[in-house]
Every structure is written in structure tokens, then in C-alpha cells.
Design an enzyme around this catalytic site. Structure first.
Site, mmCIF file in Angstrom:
data_model
loop_
_atom_site.group_PDB
_atom_site.id
_atom_site.type_symbol
_atom_site.label_atom_id
_atom_site.label_comp_id
_atom_site.label_asym_id
_atom_site.label_seq_id
_atom_site.Cartn_x
_atom_site.Cartn_y
_atom_site.Cartn_z
ATOM 1 N N SER A 65 1.058 -1.289 -0.020
ATOM 2 C CA SER A 65 0.093 -0.050 -0.125
ATOM 3 C C SER A 65 0.720 0.985 -0.344
ATOM 4 C CB SER A 65 -1.371 -0.054 0.831
ATOM 5 O OG SER A 65 -1.986 -1.421 1.228
HETATM 6 N N1 SAM Z 1 -0.925 -5.022 3.523
HETATM 7 C C1 SAM Z 1 -0.192 -5.452 2.766
HETATM 8 C C2 SAM Z 1 0.863 -4.741 3.160
HETATM 9 O O1 SAM Z 1 1.477 -4.043 3.711
HETATM 10 O O2 SAM Z 1 1.766 -4.592 1.528
HETATM 11 C C3 SAM Z 1 -1.069 -4.262 1.601
HETATM 12 C C4 SAM Z 1 -1.183 -5.517 1.096
HETATM 13 S S1 SAM Z 1 -2.111 -5.973 -0.778
HETATM 14 C C5 SAM Z 1 -3.164 -3.824 -0.230
HETATM 15 C C6 SAM Z 1 -4.087 -6.734 0.071
HETATM 16 C C7 SAM Z 1 -3.339 -8.367 0.153
HETATM 17 O O3 SAM Z 1 -4.541 -8.905 0.575
HETATM 18 C C8 SAM Z 1 -2.765 -8.322 -0.783
HETATM 19 O O4 SAM Z 1 -1.598 -9.355 -0.058
HETATM 20 C C9 SAM Z 1 -3.638 -9.879 -0.967
HETATM 21 O O5 SAM Z 1 -3.691 -10.692 -1.717
HETATM 22 C C10 SAM Z 1 -4.633 -9.869 0.421
HETATM 23 N N2 SAM Z 1 -6.526 -10.325 0.342
HETATM 24 C C11 SAM Z 1 -6.921 -10.524 -1.027
HETATM 25 N N3 SAM Z 1 -7.746 -10.990 0.373
HETATM 26 C C12 SAM Z 1 -7.765 -11.486 1.364
HETATM 27 C C13 SAM Z 1 -8.544 -12.403 2.332
HETATM 28 N N4 SAM Z 1 -9.165 -12.432 1.793
HETATM 29 N N5 SAM Z 1 -7.521 -12.914 3.395
HETATM 30 C C14 SAM Z 1 -6.361 -12.387 3.603
HETATM 31 N N6 SAM Z 1 -5.642 -11.636 2.716
HETATM 32 C C15 SAM Z 1 -6.621 -11.029 1.232
#
Ligand code: SAM
Length: 216
Positions: A65
Site C-alpha cells: 500500500s
Molecule cells: N498490508 C499489505 C502491505 O503492507 O504490503 C498490503 C496488502 S495488499 C494492498 C492486500 C493484500 O490482501 C494482498 O496481499 C492480498 O493477497 C490480500 N488478501 C486479499 N483477500 C484476502 C483475504 N480474504 N484474506 C487474507 N488476505 C487477503
């Protein structure tokens, strides 16, 4: 292992100033951001991008992000040093590392197996010890509930009721909710067993939350 240098520290200070100018006030959040080397979460070829206030691809179609977004969500969480926090969407592990500067009790769950292992390796290299999980976080982590704070770092179509049930009384959920193009940042506070207060903040654009309570 990547190294942290005076140059990187200087770039972090500038990034913190940018985030502050955009409206982030919480000193502890700004300090955490100044301490965590964001370039540790980037591939060597892209290190120069690490201190721009931008989201960046981390593989598997996902992103780390934007620093402003990380600061914004963290500020809304109002983390206390005794809080037990659940992060949904570990991704690169950067947001989790910021949370760990504010409380030692961080649980984080990631849906994508490749990213889960990559983040775990990074935590290990940095000597960090969050509780990490691989699976569908859209339903929370009921076996480890309740949590004082829950942060969702992917865009959700709805507020999953199951997450609300995993908050302590007084606990807060910060979650971007909307369609796939844009989401409103919401903060839900659990006031009583069945009583919740909802606050609305700015619009953002996140990658979609997948899973049972997310986008199919
Ligand atoms: N917090 C992260 C960072 O600091 O890099 C950014 C994350 S990215 C914007 C969103 C993440 O949510 C992705 O890695 C994606 O694979 C994960 N994601 C999507 N749906 C999810 C779910 N149902 N459970 C867990 N993770 C999920």
C-alpha cells in the site's frame, strides 16, 4: 539481508514529512514510519521506488500500500501498546511491521500462499515475530478472537459481520468498503454486545478483498 543507510534514513524522513503534510498527525505513527525500512520490502531492482508515496507491485497481482494509506489506516486504529490486533492482508508485511512498532501483539493473515511465505521470510530476516496465518481472512481469525483492533488492507464489498463479532467491546475495525473502483474508509467501533458506531472517512482504491465475505 538489505542494509539500512543514512541515505535511506534521510529518504524516510522526507517521506514522513510528505505524509505529515497530507494530514497525518499521530506522532507514534509517524515515528514508526520513520523507523521501518520500507525498502526491505522491495526487490533489489526497485529500491529507488521505496520512498515514494506510492503503492507498488509486490507480485501475484498485489501491491504494497501507499505509505500515506498505511499511515491513514494506522492512525484511525488508535493503537494502544496493550492492543491485540488482527491485520487482514499481510501482503509484503510492511503494514504489519509498522503495527509491531505500536504493539507486540499482531496477528496477520494472507490469502496468497506465495506472498505469505515471502512475508514470513522477511519477518524472519528482520527479527520480527507477528503471528502469521495463511487463509481466508475475510472471516477473521475466530480461533484467536477477540481483537482490540482489526485492520483490513484490501477493498471489501460489505462490512463482514463475522469481523464485528471478533472485536472486544470498545474495539475498532478499520476497513475500506465499496465497489472495485473505489472504497470509502470506514471505522466501526463496538460499543456493546450488539451496538456499533460507524464513521466514514476518505475514498481510496485498494486491491479487492477475496474470499467468502469478499469478492468472489
Ligand atoms: N498490508 C499489505 C502491505 O503492507 O504490503 C498490503 C496488502 S495488499 C494492498 C492486500 C493484500 O490482501 C494482498 O496481499 C492480498 O493477497 C490480500 N488478501 C486479499 N483477500 C484476502 C483475504 N480474504 N484474506 C487474507 N488476505 C487477503
Amino acid at each position: 539481508m538489505l542494509t539500512d543507510s543514512y541515505r535511506h534514513k534521510g529518504m524516510r524522513k522526507s517521506l514522513v514529512r510528505i505524509v505529515q503534510e497530507k494530514g497525518i498527525k499521530d506522532k507514534r505513527v509517524l515515528e514508526a514510519m520513520e523507523q521501518v525500512p520500507r525498502h526491505f520490502f522491495f526487490e533489489k531492482a526497485f529500491l529507488e521506488q521505496a520512498y515514494q508515496d506510492k503503492a507498488f507491485p509486490i507480485g501475484e497481482g498485489q501491491t504494497i500500500s501507499q505509505p500515506y494509506t498505511v499511515a491513514y489506516q494506522t492512525e484511525l486504529l488508535e493503537v494502544q501498546p496493550t492492543d491485540k490486533i488482527l491485520e487482514i492482508g499481510t501482503g509484503s508485511g510492511y503494514q504489519c511491521s509498522i503495527l509491531l512498532k505500536l504493539t507486540p501483539k499482531v496477528y496477520t493473515i494472507e490469502y496468497n500462499e506465495v506472498l505469505y511465505h515471502k512475508a514470513n521470510r522477511q519477518f524472519q530476516l528482520m527479527g520480527l515475530t507477528p503471528h502469521t496465518f495463511l487463509g481466508d481472512g475475510s472471516e477473521g481469525l475466530p480461533q484467536h478472537a477477540p481483537f482490540n483492533k482489526i485492520i483490513v488492507t484490501a477493498g471489501a464489498p460489505i462490512i463482514p459481520k463475522t469481523l464485528l463479532r471478533q472485536l472486544t467491546i470498545g474495539g475498532k475495525l478499520v476497513i475500506p468498503v465499496g465497489d472495485t473502483a473505489t472504497q470509502k474508509m470506514l471505522r466501526i467501533t463496538r460499543l456493546g454486545e450488539d451496538e456499533f458506531a460507524k464513521e466514514e472517512f476518505d475514498n481510496f482504491k485498494f486491491v479487492p478483498l477475496l474470499g467468502k465475505q469478499g469478492w468472489k
